[in-house]
Design an enzyme around this catalytic site. Structure first.
Site, PDB file in Angstrom:
ATOM      1  N   ASP A   1      14.380  -1.002   0.477  1.00 35.96           N
ATOM      2  CA  ASP A   1      15.305  -1.294   1.904  1.00 35.96           C
ATOM      3  C   ASP A   1      16.135  -2.601   1.448  1.00 35.96           C
ATOM      4  OD1 ASP A   1      15.671  -1.488   4.637  1.00 35.96           O
ATOM      5  OD2 ASP A   1      14.060  -2.522   4.983  1.00 35.96           O
TER       6      ASP A   1
ATOM      7  N   ARG B   1       0.055   6.896   7.500  1.00 35.76           N
ATOM      8  CA  ARG B   1       0.170   6.877   6.241  1.00 35.76           C
ATOM      9  C   ARG B   1      -0.422   8.274   5.598  1.00 35.76           C
ATOM     10  NH1 ARG B   1       1.129   1.877   4.250  1.00 35.76           N
ATOM     11  NH2 ARG B   1       0.127   0.176   5.093  1.00 35.76           N
TER      12      ARG B   1
ATOM     13  N   LYS C   1       0.716  -0.970  -0.030  1.00 36.96           N
ATOM     14  CA  LYS C   1       0.124   0.049   0.094  1.00 36.96           C
ATOM     15  C   LYS C   1       0.775   1.060   0.117  1.00 36.96           C
ATOM     16  CE  LYS C   1      -3.413  -2.171   3.013  1.00 36.96           C
ATOM     17  NZ  LYS C   1      -3.907  -2.173   4.448  1.00 36.96           N
TER      18      LYS C   1
ATOM     19  N   LYS D   1      17.306   3.051   0.993  1.00 38.88           N
ATOM     20  CA  LYS D   1      18.284   2.836   1.756  1.00 38.88           C
ATOM     21  C   LYS D   1      19.273   1.778   1.448  1.00 38.88           C
ATOM     22  CE  LYS D   1      14.656   2.041   5.217  1.00 38.88           C
ATOM     23  NZ  LYS D   1      14.187   1.498   6.595  1.00 38.88           N
TER      24      LYS D   1
ATOM     25  N   PHE E   1      14.095   3.598  10.414  1.00 37.05           N
ATOM     26  CA  PHE E   1      12.550   3.239  10.044  1.00 37.05           C
ATOM     27  C   PHE E   1      11.650   4.659  10.122  1.00 37.05           C
ATOM     28  CE2 PHE E   1       8.305   1.827  10.803  1.00 37.05           C
ATOM     29  CZ  PHE E   1       8.231   0.951  10.239  1.00 37.05           C
TER      30      PHE E   1
ATOM     31  N   GLU F   1       7.383   2.549  -5.933  1.00 41.40           N
ATOM     32  CA  GLU F   1       7.374   2.054  -4.573  1.00 41.40           C
ATOM     33  C   GLU F   1       7.730   3.125  -3.711  1.00 41.40           C
ATOM     34  OE1 GLU F   1       6.769   0.078  -2.397  1.00 41.40           O
ATOM     35  OE2 GLU F   1       8.041  -1.737  -2.231  1.00 41.40           O
ATOM     36  N   ASP F   2       7.461   2.962  -2.460  1.00 41.38           N
ATOM     37  CA  ASP F   2       7.652   4.163  -1.387  1.00 41.38           C
ATOM     38  C   ASP F   2       8.959   3.965  -0.991  1.00 41.38           C
ATOM     39  OD1 ASP F   2       7.282   1.322  -0.151  1.00 41.38           O
ATOM     40  OD2 ASP F   2       5.973   1.950   1.408  1.00 41.38           O
TER      41      ASP F   2
HETATM   42  P1  5GP Z   1      12.471  -4.724   1.297  1.00 40.36           P
HETATM   43  O1  5GP Z   1      11.738  -5.773   0.685  1.00 40.36           O
HETATM   44  O2  5GP Z   1      13.355  -3.720   0.396  1.00 40.36           O
HETATM   45  O3  5GP Z   1      13.270  -5.003   2.482  1.00 40.36           O
HETATM   46  O4  5GP Z   1      11.271  -3.961   2.063  1.00 40.36           O
HETATM   47  C1  5GP Z   1      10.382  -3.087   1.197  1.00 40.36           C
HETATM   48  C2  5GP Z   1       9.285  -2.946   2.011  1.00 40.36           C
HETATM   49  O5  5GP Z   1       9.387  -2.566   3.373  1.00 40.36           O
HETATM   50  C3  5GP Z   1       8.820  -1.391   1.464  1.00 40.36           C
HETATM   51  O6  5GP Z   1       8.113  -1.473   0.391  1.00 40.36           O
HETATM   52  C4  5GP Z   1       7.926  -1.015   2.860  1.00 40.36           C
HETATM   53  O7  5GP Z   1       6.490  -1.194   2.798  1.00 40.36           O
HETATM   54  C5  5GP Z   1       8.695  -1.717   3.938  1.00 40.36           C
HETATM   55  N1  5GP Z   1       9.769  -0.668   4.514  1.00 40.36           N
HETATM   56  C6  5GP Z   1      11.097  -0.785   4.382  1.00 40.36           C
HETATM   57  N2  5GP Z   1      11.853   0.283   5.150  1.00 40.36           N
HETATM   58  C7  5GP Z   1      10.676   1.007   5.610  1.00 40.36           C
HETATM   59  C8  5GP Z   1      10.563   1.947   6.655  1.00 40.36           C
HETATM   60  O8  5GP Z   1      11.718   2.770   6.855  1.00 40.36           O
HETATM   61  N3  5GP Z   1       9.335   2.619   7.004  1.00 40.36           N
HETATM   62  C9  5GP Z   1       8.277   1.970   6.383  1.00 40.36           C
HETATM   63  N4  5GP Z   1       7.181   2.233   7.218  1.00 40.36           N
HETATM   64  N5  5GP Z   1       8.085   0.756   5.713  1.00 40.36           N
HETATM   65  C10 5GP Z   1       9.519   0.309   5.191  1.00 40.36           C
HETATM   66 MG    MG Z   2       6.178  -0.925   0.221  1.00 38.44          MG
END
Ligand code: 5GP
Ligand code: MG
Length: 181
Positions: free
Chosen positions: A102, A164, A42, A130, A151, A98-99
């Site tokens: 990570d 959100r 989302k 990140k 975070f 994507e938001d």
């Molecule tokens: P990844 O698979 O790259 O580790 O994670 C991606 C997802 O984890 C992002 O789409 C997001 O929803 C969530 N996420 C990663 N870092 C953060 C953060 O700092 N804050 C929030 N709210 N969600 C995060």
């Molecule tokens: Mg996400």
């Protein structure tokens, strides 16, 4: 309303500037094309809405929802598509929006998944990046704001479904029970 925010990191102006820059790159790169913009639900919904309002090109919008499971506060590396795209992307230029990028598990999984539909191209556009947290070697084609390992919440990004709608981005006071979606 958001008294439990420890620190505001990026205000509306910072985010708006990042969206301007990313949109102008996309406008240049996709001139004459009609890309399919796929938002990852989302977290990306607010950024996607702001991004597409800055586009001068023709485009289509679709969404995909994925969740990582098996872990609690850290990404487990196991990703599952929980809501699929509804547009035929064969031969199309796809931009995944994507938001935040990570560990990279989610976006690398989604990218490979979408490539299975034989699109012409797939690029990644993320508001936050990140790079220090990366486990899977994946680089965004468009990245708005690079941040350290912390975070963040707000502007679509949640903490247990909260924050959100916060128009700026900050660090919440407590970080236990983070949701990753
Ligand atoms: P990844 O698979 O790259 O580790 O994670 C991606 C997802 O984890 C992002 O789409 C997001 O929803 C969530 N996420 C990663 N870092 C953060 C953060 O700092 N804050 C929030 N709210 N969600 C995060
Ligand atoms: Mg996400």
């Amino acid at each position: 309303m958001y008294e439990d925010i420890e620190k505001v990191l990026f205000d509306e102006e910072d985010i708006s500037r990042a969206a301007d820059d990313m949109a102008s790159c996309i406008n240049n790169d996709y001139r004459g094309c009609r890309p399919v913009i796929i938002g990852v639900l989302k977290g990306s919904f607010i950024f996607l809405a702001d991004l597409v309002r800055r586009l001068e090109i023709d485009f289509m919008v679709d969404f995909i929802k994925a969740s990582s499971y098996g872990g609690n506060t850290e990404s487990s590396g196991k990703v599952k598509i929980t809501s699929d795209i509804s547009v035929d992307i064969r031969g199309r230029d796809v931009i995944i929006v994507e938001d935040i990028l990570d560990t990279g598990y989610t976006l690398s999984y989604i990218t490979e998944y979408l490539k299975g539909f034989s699109p012409h191209s797939v690029k990644i556009c993320t508001l936050f990046d990140k790079p220090g947290r990366r486990t899977v070697p994946i680089k965004p084609d468009y990245a708005g704001i690079v941040i350290d390992d912390m975070f963040i919440v707000g502007y679509g990004l949640d903490y247990n479904e909260k924050y959100r709608g916060m128009p700026y981005v900050g660090v919440p006071k407590t970080q236990s029970n983070k949701t990753k979606e």
